[in-house]
Scaffold this active site. Structure first.
Site, PDB file in Angstrom:
ATOM      1  N   ASP A   2       0.791  -1.243   0.000  1.00 56.88           N
ATOM      2  CA  ASP A   2       0.000   0.000   0.000  1.00 56.88           C
ATOM      3  C   ASP A   2       0.829   1.303   0.000  1.00 56.88           C
ATOM      4  O   ASP A   2       0.511   2.233   0.761  1.00 56.88           O
ATOM      5  CB  ASP A   2      -0.973   0.010   1.199  1.00 56.88           C
ATOM      6  CG  ASP A   2      -1.971  -1.145   1.168  1.00 56.88           C
ATOM      7  OD1 ASP A   2      -1.901  -1.980   0.252  1.00 56.88           O
ATOM      8  OD2 ASP A   2      -2.817  -1.206   2.086  1.00 56.88           O
ATOM      9  N   LYS A  27      -7.144  -4.954  -3.011  1.00 59.55           N
ATOM     10  CA  LYS A  27      -7.890  -5.464  -1.853  1.00 59.55           C
ATOM     11  C   LYS A  27      -8.772  -4.367  -1.303  1.00 59.55           C
ATOM     12  O   LYS A  27      -8.500  -3.176  -1.529  1.00 59.55           O
ATOM     13  CB  LYS A  27      -6.910  -5.948  -0.784  1.00 59.55           C
ATOM     14  CG  LYS A  27      -6.013  -4.839  -0.267  1.00 59.55           C
ATOM     15  CD  LYS A  27      -4.955  -5.373   0.662  1.00 59.55           C
ATOM     16  CE  LYS A  27      -4.094  -4.251   1.218  1.00 59.55           C
ATOM     17  NZ  LYS A  27      -4.836  -3.264   2.029  1.00 59.55           N
ATOM     18  N   CYS A  44      -1.928  -2.755   7.641  1.00 59.48           N
ATOM     19  CA  CYS A  44      -1.884  -3.676   6.498  1.00 59.48           C
ATOM     20  C   CYS A  44      -0.605  -4.508   6.439  1.00 59.48           C
ATOM     21  O   CYS A  44      -0.653  -5.680   6.056  1.00 59.48           O
ATOM     22  CB  CYS A  44      -2.142  -2.910   5.213  1.00 59.48           C
ATOM     23  SG  CYS A  44      -3.867  -2.342   5.146  1.00 59.48           S
TER      24      CYS A  44
HETATM   25  C1  VGL Z   1      -4.661   0.683   5.672  1.00 64.73           C
HETATM   26  C2  VGL Z   1      -6.232   1.579   7.060  1.00 64.73           C
HETATM   27  C3  VGL Z   1      -7.205   1.452   6.104  1.00 64.73           C
HETATM   28  C4  VGL Z   1      -3.232   0.291   5.472  1.00 64.73           C
HETATM   29  C5  VGL Z   1      -5.611   0.530   4.692  1.00 64.73           C
HETATM   30  O1  VGL Z   1      -2.787   0.202   4.309  1.00 64.73           O
HETATM   31  O2  VGL Z   1      -2.536   0.075   6.493  1.00 64.73           O
HETATM   32  N1  VGL Z   1      -4.983   1.207   6.861  1.00 64.73           N
HETATM   33  N2  VGL Z   1      -6.888   0.921   4.915  1.00 64.73           N
END
Ligand code: VGL
Ligand code: ZN
Length: 197
Positions: free
Chosen positions: A8, A106, A151
């Site tokens: 991410d 995702k 994540c």
């Molecule tokens: C994430 C919160 C919501 C992350 C993704 O990538 O850690 N955190 N969505």
């Protein structure tokens, strides 16, 4: 084979983004630099439809960072982020995304969040990443990216539970650290058998 799993590294998780992680941009060059050391490079991309159930804006009276109960368990409510096709959902401009063999998206199911690159937050709906790794003969994974306590943590613990040899490069991660979430994540990863370096 040993794969690098880049979690991410998207604009919304970098300074100026909707769910900015402090220093999120600082890890990009270091991640690019280690890509050549791995037999495979895989990126994950948080990819929510507008109105996703993990957004505080989808719940009457809720504020970002409130905790709520979902049918699958507790869920932090987030600011709207990583909306499919938006600039915030795009990878950081400097990330060498062209080096990726695979991009795993995702969080596209409107009713379930997905922190892990392996399973949605019900811990049972797979993303397909496990099968991809197995069929490519990948047994070792090193994780880097954002956010260390959400994540990266969920992905690393799932990978260890699935039997992969898992390392997390903490220097190439940054954390949100909400109410002790970082300490909890480090303890949970260690208990799952993840090597933290
Ligand atoms: C994430 C919160 C919501 C992350 C993704 O990538 O850690 N955190 N969505
Ligand atoms: Zn998300």
């Amino acid at each position: 084979m040993h794969a690098l799993l880049v979690i991410d590294v998207q604009n919304d998780f970098c300074p100026g983004g909707a769910l900015a992680v402090a220093g999120g941009n600082e890890i990009v060059q270091g991640i690019n630099g280690i890509m050549p050391e791995f037999g495979a490079v895989i990126l994950s991309q948080d990819w929510h439809p507008a109105g996703h159930s993990s957004f505080a804006s989808s719940h009457d009276g809720a504020s970002p960072y409130d905790l709520t109960q979902m049918p699958y368990g507790p869920q932090v409510l987030w600011p709207d982020h990583c909306i499919q096709g938006s600039g915030g959902a795009a990878f950081h401009d400097d990330l060498l995304e062209g080096r990726a063999d695979l991009i795993v998206r995702k969080g596209f199911n409107p009713a379930i969040d997905s922190y892990s690159a392996f399973f949605e937050n019900d811990h049972s709906t797979p993303t397909g990443l496990e099968g991809y790794l197995h069929t490519r003969g990948i047994t070792q994974v090193t994780l880097v990216g954002l956010a260390l306590d959400f994540c990266v943590n969920f992905s690393a613990v799932d990978a260890a539970k699935l039997g992969f040899d898992v390392t997390v490069r903490q220097d190439l991660c940054r954390a949100i650290d909400l109410d002790g979430s970082l300490d909890g994540a480090l303890a949970g990863m260690t208990a799952a058998g993840v090597t933290l370096i």
